[in-house]
Scaffold this motif. Structure first.
Motif, PDB file in Angstrom:
ATOM      1  N   ALA A  77       0.831  -1.205   0.000  1.00  0.00           N
ATOM      2  CA  ALA A  77       0.000   0.000   0.000  1.00  0.00           C
ATOM      3  C   ALA A  77       0.868   1.258   0.000  1.00  0.00           C
ATOM      4  CB  ALA A  77      -0.927  -0.004   1.208  1.00  0.00           C
ATOM      5  N   ARG A  78       1.944   1.235   0.772  1.00  0.00           N
ATOM      6  CA  ARG A  78       2.826   2.404   0.845  1.00  0.00           C
ATOM      7  C   ARG A  78       3.548   2.638  -0.483  1.00  0.00           C
ATOM      8  NH1 ARG A  78       4.997   1.196   5.312  1.00  0.00           N
ATOM      9  NH2 ARG A  78       6.906   0.175   4.572  1.00  0.00           N
ATOM     10  N   ALA A  79       4.058   1.554  -1.079  1.00  0.00           N
ATOM     11  CA  ALA A  79       4.758   1.682  -2.358  1.00  0.00           C
ATOM     12  C   ALA A  79       3.793   2.120  -3.459  1.00  0.00           C
ATOM     13  CB  ALA A  79       5.418   0.357  -2.727  1.00  0.00           C
ATOM     14  N   ALA A  80       2.612   1.547  -3.458  1.00  0.00           N
ATOM     15  CA  ALA A  80       1.616   1.902  -4.468  1.00  0.00           C
ATOM     16  C   ALA A  80       1.259   3.373  -4.381  1.00  0.00           C
ATOM     17  CB  ALA A  80       0.374   1.036  -4.296  1.00  0.00           C
ATOM     18  N   ASP A  81       1.128   3.879  -3.165  1.00  0.00           N
ATOM     19  CA  ASP A  81       0.810   5.286  -2.963  1.00  0.00           C
ATOM     20  C   ASP A  81       1.979   6.178  -3.396  1.00  0.00           C
ATOM     21  OD1 ASP A  81      -1.014   7.375  -1.800  1.00  0.00           O
ATOM     22  OD2 ASP A  81       0.703   7.676  -0.472  1.00  0.00           O
ATOM     23  N   ASP A  82       3.192   5.764  -3.089  1.00  0.00           N
ATOM     24  CA  ASP A  82       4.380   6.548  -3.437  1.00  0.00           C
ATOM     25  C   ASP A  82       4.533   6.726  -4.938  1.00  0.00           C
ATOM     26  OD1 ASP A  82       5.072   6.857  -0.790  1.00  0.00           O
ATOM     27  OD2 ASP A  82       6.621   5.306  -0.797  1.00  0.00           O
ATOM     28  N   PHE A  83       4.192   5.676  -5.706  1.00  0.00           N
ATOM     29  CA  PHE A  83       4.468   5.698  -7.140  1.00  0.00           C
ATOM     30  C   PHE A  83       3.215   5.760  -8.022  1.00  0.00           C
ATOM     31  CE2 PHE A  83       8.191   3.589  -5.218  1.00  0.00           C
ATOM     32  CZ  PHE A  83       9.170   4.498  -5.617  1.00  0.00           C
ATOM     33  N   VAL A  85       0.637   3.568  -8.330  1.00  0.00           N
ATOM     34  CA  VAL A  85       0.296   2.283  -8.949  1.00  0.00           C
ATOM     35  C   VAL A  85      -0.787   1.621  -8.114  1.00  0.00           C
ATOM     36  CG1 VAL A  85       1.154   0.022  -9.668  1.00  0.00           C
ATOM     37  CG2 VAL A  85       2.628   2.033  -9.862  1.00  0.00           C
ATOM     38  N   GLU A  86      -1.718   0.974  -8.753  1.00  0.00           N
ATOM     39  CA  GLU A  86      -2.809   0.309  -8.043  1.00  0.00           C
ATOM     40  C   GLU A  86      -2.270  -0.803  -7.136  1.00  0.00           C
ATOM     41  OE1 GLU A  86      -7.040  -1.837  -9.204  1.00  0.00           O
ATOM     42  OE2 GLU A  86      -5.278  -2.122 -10.462  1.00  0.00           O
ATOM     43  N   GLY A 138      11.082  -1.073  -5.289  1.00  0.00           N
ATOM     44  CA  GLY A 138      11.755  -1.054  -6.573  1.00  0.00           C
ATOM     45  C   GLY A 138      10.872  -1.567  -7.693  1.00  0.00           C
ATOM     46  N   GLY A 139      10.210  -2.709  -7.453  1.00  0.00           N
ATOM     47  CA  GLY A 139       9.342  -3.276  -8.476  1.00  0.00           C
ATOM     48  C   GLY A 139       8.155  -2.387  -8.788  1.00  0.00           C
ATOM     49  N   THR A 140       7.599  -1.735  -7.764  1.00  0.00           N
ATOM     50  CA  THR A 140       6.473  -0.827  -7.977  1.00  0.00           C
ATOM     51  C   THR A 140       6.920   0.411  -8.751  1.00  0.00           C
ATOM     52  OG1 THR A 140       5.479  -1.595  -5.902  1.00  0.00           O
ATOM     53  CG2 THR A 140       4.619   0.454  -6.841  1.00  0.00           C
ATOM     54  N   ARG A 141       8.108   0.885  -8.433  1.00  0.00           N
ATOM     55  CA  ARG A 141       8.670   2.007  -9.197  1.00  0.00           C
ATOM     56  C   ARG A 141       8.836   1.625 -10.667  1.00  0.00           C
ATOM     57  NH1 ARG A 141      14.790   4.441  -8.347  1.00  0.00           N
ATOM     58  NH2 ARG A 141      14.736   5.907 -10.104  1.00  0.00           N
ATOM     59  N   PHE A 142       9.243   0.391 -10.920  1.00  0.00           N
ATOM     60  CA  PHE A 142       9.403  -0.064 -12.292  1.00  0.00           C
ATOM     61  C   PHE A 142       8.056  -0.158 -13.004  1.00  0.00           C
ATOM     62  CE2 PHE A 142      10.630  -3.603 -15.358  1.00  0.00           C
ATOM     63  CZ  PHE A 142      11.279  -2.733 -16.225  1.00  0.00           C
ATOM     64  N   LEU A 143       7.026  -0.639 -12.302  1.00  0.00           N
ATOM     65  CA  LEU A 143       5.684  -0.665 -12.889  1.00  0.00           C
ATOM     66  C   LEU A 143       5.214   0.749 -13.236  1.00  0.00           C
ATOM     67  CD1 LEU A 143       3.820  -3.310 -10.683  1.00  0.00           C
ATOM     68  CD2 LEU A 143       4.294  -3.488 -13.134  1.00  0.00           C
ATOM     69  N   ALA A 144       5.497   1.710 -12.347  1.00  0.00           N
ATOM     70  CA  ALA A 144       5.122   3.100 -12.621  1.00  0.00           C
ATOM     71  C   ALA A 144       5.844   3.624 -13.854  1.00  0.00           C
ATOM     72  CB  ALA A 144       5.439   3.977 -11.404  1.00  0.00           C
ATOM     73  N   TYR A 145       7.105   3.280 -13.978  1.00  0.00           N
ATOM     74  CA  TYR A 145       7.886   3.665 -15.160  1.00  0.00           C
ATOM     75  C   TYR A 145       7.244   3.102 -16.428  1.00  0.00           C
ATOM     76  CZ  TYR A 145      11.626   3.046 -18.614  1.00  0.00           C
ATOM     77  OH  TYR A 145      12.359   3.014 -19.771  1.00  0.00           O
ATOM     78  N   LEU A 146       6.871   1.824 -16.389  1.00  0.00           N
ATOM     79  CA  LEU A 146       6.261   1.198 -17.556  1.00  0.00           C
ATOM     80  C   LEU A 146       4.886   1.794 -17.862  1.00  0.00           C
ATOM     81  CD1 LEU A 146       7.262  -2.532 -16.911  1.00  0.00           C
ATOM     82  CD2 LEU A 146       8.242  -0.964 -18.610  1.00  0.00           C
ATOM     83  N   GLN A 147       4.153   2.169 -16.829  1.00  0.00           N
ATOM     84  CA  GLN A 147       2.853   2.797 -17.057  1.00  0.00           C
ATOM     85  C   GLN A 147       2.998   4.131 -17.781  1.00  0.00           C
ATOM     86  OE1 GLN A 147       1.061   2.926 -13.124  1.00  0.00           O
ATOM     87  NE2 GLN A 147      -0.029   1.004 -13.476  1.00  0.00           N
ATOM     88  N   ASN A 148       4.121   4.787 -17.575  1.00  0.00           N
ATOM     89  CA  ASN A 148       4.376   6.049 -18.272  1.00  0.00           C
ATOM     90  C   ASN A 148       4.856   5.823 -19.704  1.00  0.00           C
ATOM     91  OD1 ASN A 148       3.688   7.824 -16.177  1.00  0.00           O
ATOM     92  ND2 ASN A 148       5.707   7.621 -15.234  1.00  0.00           N
ATOM     93  N   LYS A 149       5.297   4.604 -20.003  1.00  0.00           N
ATOM     94  CA  LYS A 149       5.805   4.283 -21.326  1.00  0.00           C
ATOM     95  C   LYS A 149       4.748   3.684 -22.243  1.00  0.00           C
ATOM     96  CE  LYS A 149      10.165   5.441 -20.795  1.00  0.00           C
ATOM     97  NZ  LYS A 149      10.841   6.433 -21.657  1.00  0.00           N
ATOM     98  N   ASP A 154      -2.084  -4.425 -20.660  1.00  0.00           N
ATOM     99  CA  ASP A 154      -1.482  -5.556 -21.357  1.00  0.00           C
ATOM    100  C   ASP A 154      -0.037  -5.253 -21.745  1.00  0.00           C
ATOM    101  OD1 ASP A 154      -3.860  -6.878 -21.136  1.00  0.00           O
ATOM    102  OD2 ASP A 154      -4.279  -6.998 -23.275  1.00  0.00           O
ATOM    103  N   GLN A 155       0.195  -4.061 -22.270  1.00  0.00           N
ATOM    104  CA  GLN A 155       1.540  -3.689 -22.685  1.00  0.00           C
ATOM    105  C   GLN A 155       2.471  -3.545 -21.492  1.00  0.00           C
ATOM    106  OE1 GLN A 155       0.391  -0.134 -24.811  1.00  0.00           O
ATOM    107  NE2 GLN A 155       0.676  -1.117 -26.806  1.00  0.00           N
ATOM    108  N   VAL A 156       1.976  -2.976 -20.406  1.00  0.00           N
ATOM    109  CA  VAL A 156       2.792  -2.818 -19.193  1.00  0.00           C
ATOM    110  C   VAL A 156       3.236  -4.174 -18.668  1.00  0.00           C
ATOM    111  CG1 VAL A 156       2.703  -2.127 -16.762  1.00  0.00           C
ATOM    112  CG2 VAL A 156       1.800  -0.599 -18.526  1.00  0.00           C
ATOM    113  N   LEU A 157       2.300  -5.104 -18.570  1.00  0.00           N
ATOM    114  CA  LEU A 157       2.630  -6.428 -18.040  1.00  0.00           C
ATOM    115  C   LEU A 157       3.536  -7.197 -18.982  1.00  0.00           C
ATOM    116  CD1 LEU A 157      -0.851  -7.424 -16.573  1.00  0.00           C
ATOM    117  CD2 LEU A 157       1.167  -6.639 -15.323  1.00  0.00           C
ATOM    118  N   ALA A 158       3.288  -7.083 -20.265  1.00  0.00           N
ATOM    119  CA  ALA A 158       4.151  -7.749 -21.240  1.00  0.00           C
ATOM    120  C   ALA A 158       5.563  -7.204 -21.164  1.00  0.00           C
ATOM    121  CB  ALA A 158       3.592  -7.584 -22.647  1.00  0.00           C
ATOM    122  N   ALA A 159       5.706  -5.891 -20.985  1.00  0.00           N
ATOM    123  CA  ALA A 159       7.027  -5.287 -20.870  1.00  0.00           C
ATOM    124  C   ALA A 159       7.713  -5.713 -19.584  1.00  0.00           C
ATOM    125  CB  ALA A 159       6.909  -3.765 -20.927  1.00  0.00           C
TER     126      ALA A 159
END
Length: 206
Positions: A77-83, A85-86, A138-149, A154-159
């Motif tokens: 919850a804390r990481a999701a809020d920071d970045f 991400v759901e 770290g992983g949540t930050r990476f998901l946030a990065y991919l969401q911006n890309k 589907d594309q985020v998860l595939a990436a």
């Protein structure tokens, strides 16, 4: 060069490739490229050298105790809020990647709850990938990065699974059976955790 019947899983070294229902054969080409395919030696060009055979594995349902499943909810919850991400998505990725095992290591070296490759962990400034909080952030930050890309889940998860380059190359989910199964699995888990978290919020608000 076209290889008859090959799945087309030509990937760079370092990409995490969990096995699928069929056996996965790993070959090295003359140019050093790595080929993952479900085709045995007799059906692959002779210029490829067989490196390994991984027995088939599938995303079969796994029963997890509530204690194991929910132990990292506060960190999630804390990481999701920071970045931004759901939380349900973060939890679904952890479930699919490691079954909430903070000591998990894949055969290609991906580490921890969100299965960060060492180079990715360094980029994300995760000093200890086996530290649950650091790995999740770290992983949540990476998901946030991919969401911006990328514009779709589907594309985020595939990436996340197969790399940004492969998603761009194919204009969406790559034609890799493992990646297609991964995207489907995480989306199913996300729906499950959306319902769970919604119920918990409803109870807490009473």
């Amino acid at each position: 060069m076209k290889l008859p019947g090959v799945c087309g899983l030509v990937l760079a070294l370092g990409v995490s490739m969990p096995a699928i229902a069929e056996n996965i054969y790993t070959y090295r080409g003359d140019g050093g490229e790595i080929l993952f395919t479900d085709k045995p030696r007799a059906k692959v060009d002779a210029s490829y050298t067989l490196l390994s055979v991984r027995k088939g594995w599938n995303y079969t349902p796994t029963t997890l105790s509530a204690a194991r499943r929910d132990r990292y909810d506060t960190v999630i919850a804390r990481a999701a809020d920071d970045f931004g991400v759901e939380p349900a998505l973060v939890k679904a990725v952890i479930h699919a990647e490691s079954l909430f095992d903070r000591t998990a290591v894949s055969r290609v070296g991906a580490q921890g709850l969100m299965q960060l490759m060492p180079r990715t962990a360094r980029y994300l400034e995760v000093a200890d990938p086996f530290d649950a909080s650091a790995n999740i952030h770290g992983g949540t930050r990476f998901l946030a990065y991919l969401q911006n890309k990328f514009s779709t889940l589907d594309q985020v998860l595939a990436a996340y699974n197969a790399g940004e380059g492969n998603v761009r190359r194919y204009g969406g989910i790559p034609p890799f059976p493992e990646t297609q199964a991964y995207v489907k699995k995480v989306k199913q888990l996300r729906l499950r955790y959306q319902l769970q978290l919604a119920k918990e919020d409803a109870v807490a608000s009473r």
